[in-house]
Design an enzyme around this catalytic site. Structure first.
Site, mmCIF file in Angstrom:
data_model
loop_
_atom_site.group_PDB
_atom_site.id
_atom_site.type_symbol
_atom_site.label_atom_id
_atom_site.label_comp_id
_atom_site.label_asym_id
_atom_site.label_seq_id
_atom_site.Cartn_x
_atom_site.Cartn_y
_atom_site.Cartn_z
ATOM 1 N N ASP A 268 -12.570 5.698 -2.550
ATOM 2 C CA ASP A 268 -12.831 4.426 -2.724
ATOM 3 C C ASP A 268 -13.679 4.137 -3.936
ATOM 4 O OD1 ASP A 268 -11.808 2.737 -0.960
ATOM 5 O OD2 ASP A 268 -13.070 3.313 0.611
ATOM 6 N N ILE B 189 -3.916 0.481 -2.721
ATOM 7 C CA ILE B 189 -4.342 -0.677 -2.979
ATOM 8 C C ILE B 189 -5.644 -0.543 -2.402
ATOM 9 C CG2 ILE B 189 -4.511 -3.046 -2.294
ATOM 10 C CD1 ILE B 189 -1.489 -2.998 -2.262
ATOM 11 N N ASP B 190 -6.827 -0.605 -3.311
ATOM 12 C CA ASP B 190 -8.322 -0.716 -2.927
ATOM 13 C C ASP B 190 -8.581 -2.331 -2.892
ATOM 14 O OD1 ASP B 190 -10.747 0.196 -2.187
ATOM 15 O OD2 ASP B 190 -11.213 -0.471 -4.178
ATOM 16 N N ASP C 166 -6.310 5.586 -4.182
ATOM 17 C CA ASP C 166 -6.175 4.423 -3.121
ATOM 18 C C ASP C 166 -5.416 3.593 -3.870
ATOM 19 O OD1 ASP C 166 -6.680 2.132 -1.748
ATOM 20 O OD2 ASP C 166 -8.869 2.624 -1.750
ATOM 21 N N THR D 281 -7.366 -4.250 0.160
ATOM 22 C CA THR D 281 -6.188 -4.595 0.841
ATOM 23 C C THR D 281 -6.655 -6.157 1.300
ATOM 24 O OG1 THR D 281 -5.663 -2.371 1.617
ATOM 25 C CG2 THR D 281 -4.497 -4.115 2.737
ATOM 26 N N GLU E 236 -5.208 7.596 0.333
ATOM 27 C CA GLU E 236 -5.675 6.849 1.449
ATOM 28 C C GLU E 236 -4.320 7.014 2.620
ATOM 29 O OE1 GLU E 236 -6.619 2.761 1.270
ATOM 30 O OE2 GLU E 236 -7.008 2.681 3.258
ATOM 31 N N ASP F 66 0.879 -1.250 0.203
ATOM 32 C CA ASP F 66 -0.047 -0.046 -0.116
ATOM 33 C C ASP F 66 0.913 1.197 0.111
ATOM 34 O OD1 ASP F 66 -2.988 -0.925 1.225
ATOM 35 O OD2 ASP F 66 -1.506 -2.388 1.441
HETATM 36 N N1 A3P Z 1 -16.931 -1.043 7.791
HETATM 37 C C1 A3P Z 1 -16.788 -0.763 6.405
HETATM 38 N N2 A3P Z 1 -17.745 -0.448 5.849
HETATM 39 C C2 A3P Z 1 -17.558 -0.307 4.530
HETATM 40 N N3 A3P Z 1 -16.439 0.303 3.786
HETATM 41 C C3 A3P Z 1 -15.269 -0.145 4.538
HETATM 42 C C4 A3P Z 1 -15.286 -0.572 5.873
HETATM 43 N N4 A3P Z 1 -14.315 -0.752 6.695
HETATM 44 C C5 A3P Z 1 -13.654 -0.610 5.254
HETATM 45 N N5 A3P Z 1 -14.127 -0.364 4.351
HETATM 46 C C6 A3P Z 1 -13.732 0.208 2.739
HETATM 47 O O1 A3P Z 1 -13.913 -0.710 2.111
HETATM 48 C C7 A3P Z 1 -12.921 -0.860 1.192
HETATM 49 C C8 A3P Z 1 -12.973 -2.203 0.325
HETATM 50 O O2 A3P Z 1 -14.033 -2.153 -0.101
HETATM 51 P P1 A3P Z 1 -14.569 -3.597 -0.887
HETATM 52 O O3 A3P Z 1 -15.318 -4.156 0.196
HETATM 53 O O4 A3P Z 1 -15.400 -3.291 -2.144
HETATM 54 O O5 A3P Z 1 -13.327 -4.413 -1.232
HETATM 55 C C9 A3P Z 1 -11.697 -0.489 1.956
HETATM 56 O O6 A3P Z 1 -10.633 -0.098 1.069
HETATM 57 P P2 A3P Z 1 -9.150 -0.396 1.308
HETATM 58 O O7 A3P Z 1 -9.097 -1.941 1.103
HETATM 59 O O8 A3P Z 1 -8.542 0.496 0.274
HETATM 60 O O9 A3P Z 1 -8.921 0.040 2.628
HETATM 61 C C10 A3P Z 1 -12.164 0.489 2.924
HETATM 62 O O10 A3P Z 1 -11.882 1.776 2.550
HETATM 63 MG MG MG Z 2 -10.074 1.481 -0.588
HETATM 64 MG MG MG Z 3 -6.653 1.171 0.302
HETATM 65 MG MG MG Z 4 -7.156 0.677 3.631
#
Ligand code: A3P
Ligand code: MG
Ligand code: MG
Ligand code: MG
Length: 400
Positions: free
Chosen positions: A334, A184-185, A182, A187, A119, A95
């Site tokens: 995101d 790494i979206d 982002d 993670t 992020e 990341d």
């Molecule tokens: N409780 C929550 N509710 C909704 N989204 C959340 C969450 N906790 C983290 N996320 C977000 O969900 C993203 C991932 O989305 P998805 O579920 O579609 O893979 C995460 O991005 P990161 O992985 O960049 O932190 C984070 O920003």
């Molecule tokens: Mg993300």
């Molecule tokens: Mg991320």
């Molecule tokens: Mg994150």
């Protein structure tokens, strides 16, 4: 006309200055005026025609190089590379490495100072005890830059890396230019060995004008309603879109771009839908209630990251539903790149009340409840199903 031959430009200029001082001054003034006029013309043409070609090509390069770094890490992911942030969410060396690399490439390609709403930040890496991690990130970045070969620069120091990461501390907002990143979206998907995306967008006066999604693990061929690709197992997609220019996809390994369109169906029985793999990120119960109210027959395709927006933009499915727990605030990184990738492919992305997503309010999206994405034809009936299901949920339906 003055012609030079046989000596270097510097020697020639020196000769002119010493032998013909009266000639050199008007020449210098004329050259400076011409340069300034040209620069003004370039600046005004780029802001009036708004082609964003340079920015898009820089963004594609940045996201692709970051994807290379992430792929190297995912292959040999060690437990020690995963750390917890203050909100308990995971963050990895990839990341940070991806964020620093995107920041480095944008500056190199655009020859200007870059501000990003991103992020990650360097605070945890500046702590004592994080030295080893920072060294590992710095090494990863330098190895990626040197094996790519585009930039002949001395290796970045750890301090250069921290500075590059912190170019991501812009607050965004309704005016000016801000990159949205982002690194790494998804993670959690990355750590699990599943889907993730490097998501980069450009905001101009609060509007998303271009977006790039690098999805290193997404199959190039369409994924079916069970999330499975057909026989072709080649993976690594680069989606990109700019305002008014449509959405295209290339292979991350390099291929001709192909224009993408969302699925055209108006029949919910033919539509499949995407949602988060992580139930903590989006209520699976609520989305299945909405889908069955609408008449969707296929089971949900659960996938991490904005790869969902990419897959939707090329018609792999027709609907993406996201309903976080009450009180969760969505961040612009995101959704910014994913949103333009889908809308330029003919889709629509709104909140649960049907309002367009507003990226002009800083780091957060001000939303009514959730995010709903589909094609133009399905959207009205989908939003009605969303409204009805939310009403039932608020009345305490036992299934929700
Ligand atoms: N409780 C929550 N509710 C909704 N989204 C959340 C969450 N906790 C983290 N996320 C977000 O969900 C993203 C991932 O989305 P998805 O579920 O579609 O893979 C995460 O991005 P990161 O992985 O960049 O932190 C984070 O920003
Ligand atoms: Mg993300
Ligand atoms: Mg991320
Ligand atoms: Mg994150």
């Amino acid at each position: 006309m003055l012609a030079f031959s046989g000596s270097s430009t510097l020697q020639q200029v020196h000769l002119l200055c010493t032998t013909k001082p009266n000639l050199i001054k008007p020449l210098f003034t004329a050259a400076t005026t011409a340069l300034c006029t040209r620069r003004r013309a370039v600046v005004s043409s780029s802001s009036s025609s708004m082609s964003y070609d340079r920015e898009l090509s820089a963004a594609k390069k940045a996201a692709s190089l970051a994807a290379t770094l992430c792929q190297r890490v995912q292959k040999v992911l060690l437990q020690s590379d995963v750390h917890s942030k203050s909100d308990e969410s995971p963050v990895t060396v990839a990341d940070y490495g991806s964020q620093a690399l995107v920041s480095f490439v944008l500056e190199k390609e655009l020859h200007t100072e870059v501000t990003m709403v991103a992020e990650e930040d360097s605070a945890d890496l500046r702590n004592e005890g994080a030295n080893e991690t920072l060294e590992r990130i710095t090494k990863l970045i330098n190895e990626t830059i040197s094996s790519d070969g585009t930039y002949s620069v001395p290796p970045l120091s750890s301090e250069d890396v921290l500075t590059a990461i912190d170019r991501g501390n812009s607050e965004g907002g309704p005016s000016g230019r801000h990159w949205v990143l982002d690194p790494i979206d998804g993670t959690k998907g990355f750590v699990r060995g599943d889907q993730y995306a490097i998501a980069l967008a450009l905001l101009e006066d609060g509007k998303v004008v271009l977006g790039v999604l690098a999805c290193p693990n997404l199959p190039l061929s369409p994924i079916g309603s069970h999330g499975q690709s057909s026989l072709q197992k080649e993976v690594g997609c680069l989606f990109y879109a700019k305002v008014g220019g449509g959405t295209h996809m290339e292979s991350l390994a390099g291929s001709s771009p192909v224009k993408m369109h969302v699925c055209a169906t108006d029949d919910p029985a033919e539509a499949s839908f995407f949602e988060s793999f992580e139930a903590a990120h989006s209520s699976h119960d609520l989305s299945s209630a909405i889908a069955s109210k609408l008449g969707v027959r296929a089971p949900p395709v659960r996938m991490d990251s904005q790869a969902k927006y990419g897959a939707l933009a090329r018609g792999d499915g027709a609907i993406y539903l996201r309903f976080p727990r009450k009180g969760y605030r969505e961040k612009i990184w995101d959704h910014a790149a994913g949103c333009i990738v889908v809308t330029e492919a003919g889709g629509v992305a709104t909140d649960a009340a049907g309002n367009p997503l507003d990226f002009s309010k800083g780091k957060f999206l001000n939303l009514d409840t959730g995010i709903v994405v589909s094609n133009q034809k399905l959207m009205p009936s989908l939003l009605k199903a969303v409204r009805d299901s939310l009403n039932e949920a608020s009345r305490g339906s036992p299934s929700l």
